[in-house]
Design a protein around this motif. Structure first.
Motif, PDB file in Angstrom:
ATOM      1  N   LEU A  61       0.816  -1.227   0.000  1.00 50.30           N
ATOM      2  CA  LEU A  61       0.000   0.000   0.000  1.00 50.30           C
ATOM      3  C   LEU A  61       0.846   1.272   0.000  1.00 50.30           C
ATOM      4  O   LEU A  61       1.961   1.286   0.535  1.00 50.30           O
ATOM      5  N   CYS A  62       0.316   2.291  -0.618  1.00 48.84           N
ATOM      6  CA  CYS A  62       0.950   3.606  -0.619  1.00 48.84           C
ATOM      7  C   CYS A  62      -0.138   4.643  -0.813  1.00 48.84           C
ATOM      8  O   CYS A  62      -1.171   4.375  -1.438  1.00 48.84           O
ATOM      9  N   ASN A  63       0.095   5.836  -0.275  1.00 47.77           N
ATOM     10  CA  ASN A  63      -0.865   6.937  -0.425  1.00 47.77           C
ATOM     11  C   ASN A  63      -0.536   7.816  -1.625  1.00 47.77           C
ATOM     12  O   ASN A  63      -1.261   8.764  -1.902  1.00 47.77           O
ATOM     13  N   ASP A 112       1.193   8.036  -5.892  1.00 47.73           N
ATOM     14  CA  ASP A 112       1.251   7.276  -7.138  1.00 47.73           C
ATOM     15  C   ASP A 112       2.289   7.933  -8.046  1.00 47.73           C
ATOM     16  O   ASP A 112       1.952   8.524  -9.063  1.00 47.73           O
ATOM     17  N   CYS A 113       3.563   7.836  -7.641  1.00 53.83           N
ATOM     18  CA  CYS A 113       4.642   8.525  -8.352  1.00 53.83           C
ATOM     19  C   CYS A 113       4.849   7.909  -9.741  1.00 53.83           C
ATOM     20  O   CYS A 113       4.831   6.677  -9.880  1.00 53.83           O
ATOM     21  N   SER A 114       5.132   8.769 -10.700  1.00 53.62           N
ATOM     22  CA  SER A 114       5.264   8.262 -12.072  1.00 53.62           C
ATOM     23  C   SER A 114       6.494   7.369 -12.231  1.00 53.62           C
ATOM     24  O   SER A 114       6.516   6.497 -13.081  1.00 53.62           O
ATOM     25  N   PRO A 139       5.839  -2.514  -7.014  1.00 50.64           N
ATOM     26  CA  PRO A 139       4.437  -2.934  -7.109  1.00 50.64           C
ATOM     27  C   PRO A 139       3.860  -3.050  -5.698  1.00 50.64           C
ATOM     28  O   PRO A 139       4.036  -4.069  -5.033  1.00 50.64           O
ATOM     29  N   PHE A 140       3.217  -1.990  -5.219  1.00 47.35           N
ATOM     30  CA  PHE A 140       2.844  -1.937  -3.805  1.00 47.35           C
ATOM     31  C   PHE A 140       1.412  -2.379  -3.512  1.00 47.35           C
ATOM     32  O   PHE A 140       0.974  -2.325  -2.364  1.00 47.35           O
ATOM     33  N   ALA A 141       0.680  -2.792  -4.538  1.00 46.17           N
ATOM     34  CA  ALA A 141      -0.694  -3.249  -4.292  1.00 46.17           C
ATOM     35  C   ALA A 141      -0.663  -4.496  -3.397  1.00 46.17           C
ATOM     36  O   ALA A 141       0.251  -5.324  -3.505  1.00 46.17           O
ATOM     37  N   GLY A 181       8.493   0.275   1.828  1.00 51.28           N
ATOM     38  CA  GLY A 181       7.236  -0.014   1.132  1.00 51.28           C
ATOM     39  C   GLY A 181       7.411   0.102  -0.368  1.00 51.28           C
ATOM     40  O   GLY A 181       8.524  -0.059  -0.881  1.00 51.28           O
ATOM     41  N   GLY A 182       6.268   0.541  -0.978  1.00 52.79           N
ATOM     42  CA  GLY A 182       5.059   1.150  -0.471  1.00 52.79           C
ATOM     43  C   GLY A 182       5.320   2.259   0.540  1.00 52.79           C
ATOM     44  O   GLY A 182       6.389   2.815   0.610  1.00 52.79           O
ATOM     45  N   GLU A 183       4.291   2.524   1.307  1.00 52.23           N
ATOM     46  CA  GLU A 183       4.433   3.507   2.380  1.00 52.23           C
ATOM     47  C   GLU A 183       3.993   2.844   3.686  1.00 52.23           C
ATOM     48  O   GLU A 183       2.785   2.646   3.911  1.00 52.23           O
ATOM     49  N   ILE A 233      11.522  13.892  -0.173  1.00 52.58           N
ATOM     50  CA  ILE A 233      10.755  15.022  -0.701  1.00 52.58           C
ATOM     51  C   ILE A 233      10.446  14.640  -2.146  1.00 52.58           C
ATOM     52  O   ILE A 233      11.359  14.353  -2.925  1.00 52.58           O
ATOM     53  N   LYS A 234       9.175  14.608  -2.470  1.00 48.49           N
ATOM     54  CA  LYS A 234       8.756  14.159  -3.796  1.00 48.49           C
ATOM     55  C   LYS A 234       8.651  15.357  -4.733  1.00 48.49           C
ATOM     56  O   LYS A 234       7.665  16.115  -4.680  1.00 48.49           O
ATOM     57  N   LEU A 235       9.653  15.553  -5.577  1.00 39.33           N
ATOM     58  CA  LEU A 235       9.615  16.671  -6.512  1.00 39.33           C
ATOM     59  C   LEU A 235       8.583  16.407  -7.611  1.00 39.33           C
ATOM     60  O   LEU A 235       8.494  15.298  -8.137  1.00 39.33           O
TER      61      LEU A 235
HETATM   62  S1  SF4 Z   1       6.050   3.493  -3.173  1.00 36.52           S
HETATM   63 FE1  SF4 Z   1       7.305   5.353  -3.130  1.00 36.52          FE
HETATM   64  S2  SF4 Z   1       7.792   5.806  -5.282  1.00 36.52           S
HETATM   65 FE2  SF4 Z   1       6.061   4.344  -5.251  1.00 36.52          FE
HETATM   66  S3  SF4 Z   1       4.207   5.639  -5.332  1.00 36.52           S
HETATM   67 FE3  SF4 Z   1       4.644   5.259  -3.161  1.00 36.52          FE
HETATM   68  S4  SF4 Z   1       5.898   7.006  -2.515  1.00 36.52           S
HETATM   69 FE4  SF4 Z   1       5.908   6.985  -4.763  1.00 36.52          FE
END
Ligand code: SF4
Length: 253
Positions: free
Chosen positions: A38-40, A42-44, A49-51, A101-103, A150-152
Motif C-alpha cells: 500500500l501507498c498513499n 502514485d509517483c510516475s 508494485p505496492f498493491a 514499502g510502499g508507504e 521530498i517528492k519533486l
Molecule cells: S512506493 Fe514510493 S515511489 Fe512508489 S508511489 Fe509510493 S511514494 Fe511513490
C-alpha cells in the motif's frame, strides 16, 4: 487506495528479506527489510508494485535469495518468531530493521502494535515518503532512524506536497533523520533549491541527499548536471551529499 481492514496484530506485507542497505546514511549496513504493501501516492517513476498481494514472500534464511510464501495478512507473532530466529542464528549480522514499502505509515493501526515489538529485536529504520506526519507522531519514540523523501513534482508527476513534507520533517528532525530527493533530467534546479531551502529552515542539522534516478540499473542522470545541482543546493543547505542507489550496482534487492 483503500486500506484493507486487518486486525492490529496483522499487516499487509510484500517481502521480508536480508540485504545491504544501498541508500542514504546507513549505506552498507546489513538490514532486515520489511516491505509493506500500500501507498498513499502514485509517483510516475515508482518501481515498487505496492498493491496488496495474496501472499508475502519471505527469505528462507538471511541473504539466501530463496523465498517461501506466507498468506497475507501476516501476523506479528509469525514475523517476530522468524526475525528472532534469524538474529539468534547469526548474532551481530543485522544493524537494524528497515520498514519500507510502499508507504509503511499507511498501515498505522498495525504499526502501533508492530513497531514497539519489532524494536525489541533490532533498532528500527523507517523509509517513508514523508507525507503522513500524523501517522509518524505516535511511533517516534520507537524509531531510531528516519529516511524521508521530498517528492519533486518533476519526478513524481504530481505537485510536491510541501506543507506535509515540512510538517513531517518538523517531527522527524528529533530522531536520526535524513531527507532524500530523487533527481533526474526532468528536475528543474529551482525544485532542488526549494527542497534545500525547506530542509534548511525546518531541520538545519538534517542531511539532505540528492539521489540520481536509477534507470536500467544505471545512474540515469549526467554527472555534470548532478554537480551543478549540488553546487546550487549546497549554497542553501551545506549538509548535502550525492548518493546513488548502490544496491542496484551490486545486484541486490
Ligand atoms: S512506493 Fe514510493 S515511489 Fe512508489 S508511489 Fe509510493 S511514494 Fe511513490
Amino acid at each position: 487506495m483503500p486500506v484493507p481492514v486487518t486486525p492490529k496484530t496483522e499487516a499487509q506485507l510484500l517481502e521480508v528479506f536480508s540485504s545491504i542497505q544501498g541508500e542514504g546514511l546507513l549505506i552498507g549496513c546489513r538490514q532486515i527489510f520489511l516491505r509493506f504493501a500500500l501507498c498513499n501516492l502514485d509517483c510516475s517513476y515508482c518501481d515498487t508494485p505496492f498493491a496488496p498481494a495474496d501472499d508475502c514472500r519471505i527469505e528462507d534464511a538471511p541473504g539466501s535469495g530463496q523465498f517461501r510464501t506466507l498468506p497475507n495478512p501476516v501476523s506479528l507473532e509469525t514475523l517476530t518468531n522468524i526475525l528472532s530466529a534469524w538474529c539468534g542464528k547469526i548474532p551481530g549480522l543485522h544493524h537494524s530493521i528497515s520498514l519500507t514499502g510502499g508507504e509503511p505509515l499507511v498501515q498505522l493501526s498495525s504499526l502501533l502494535d508492530w513497531v514497539p515489538a519489532l524494536a525489541e529485536i533490532l533498532p528500527l529504520h523507517l523509509e517513508t515518503n514523508g507525507t503522513l506526519p500524523d501517522a509518524l507522531e505516535p511511533l517516534l519514540p520507537h524509531l531510531e532512524w528516519i529516511s524521508m523523501d521530498i517528492k519533486l513534482a518533476s519526478m513524481s508527476g504530481t505537485p510536491t506536497p510541501w506543507q506535509a513534507h515540512s510538517n513531517f520533517l518538523a517531527l522527524a528532525r528529533d530522531r536520526n533523520c535524513l531527507v532524500k530527493v530523487v533527481v533526474g533530467e526532468e528536475t528543474a534546479p529551482r525544485e532542488v533549491e526549494n527542497a534545500a531551502r525547506m530542509v534548511h529552515e525546518v531541520g538545519p542539522d538534517v542531511p539532505l541527499i540528492l539521489q540520481p534516478v536509477t534507470r536500467d540499473g544505471r545512474v540515469g542522470f549526467p554527472a555534470r548536471a548532478l554537480l551543478d545541482l549540488q553546487e546550487r543546493a549546497a549554497q542553501i543547505h551545506p549538509h548535502l551529499r550525492v548518493i546513488p542507489q548502490t544496491h542496484q550496482f551490486m545486484g541486490l534487492l
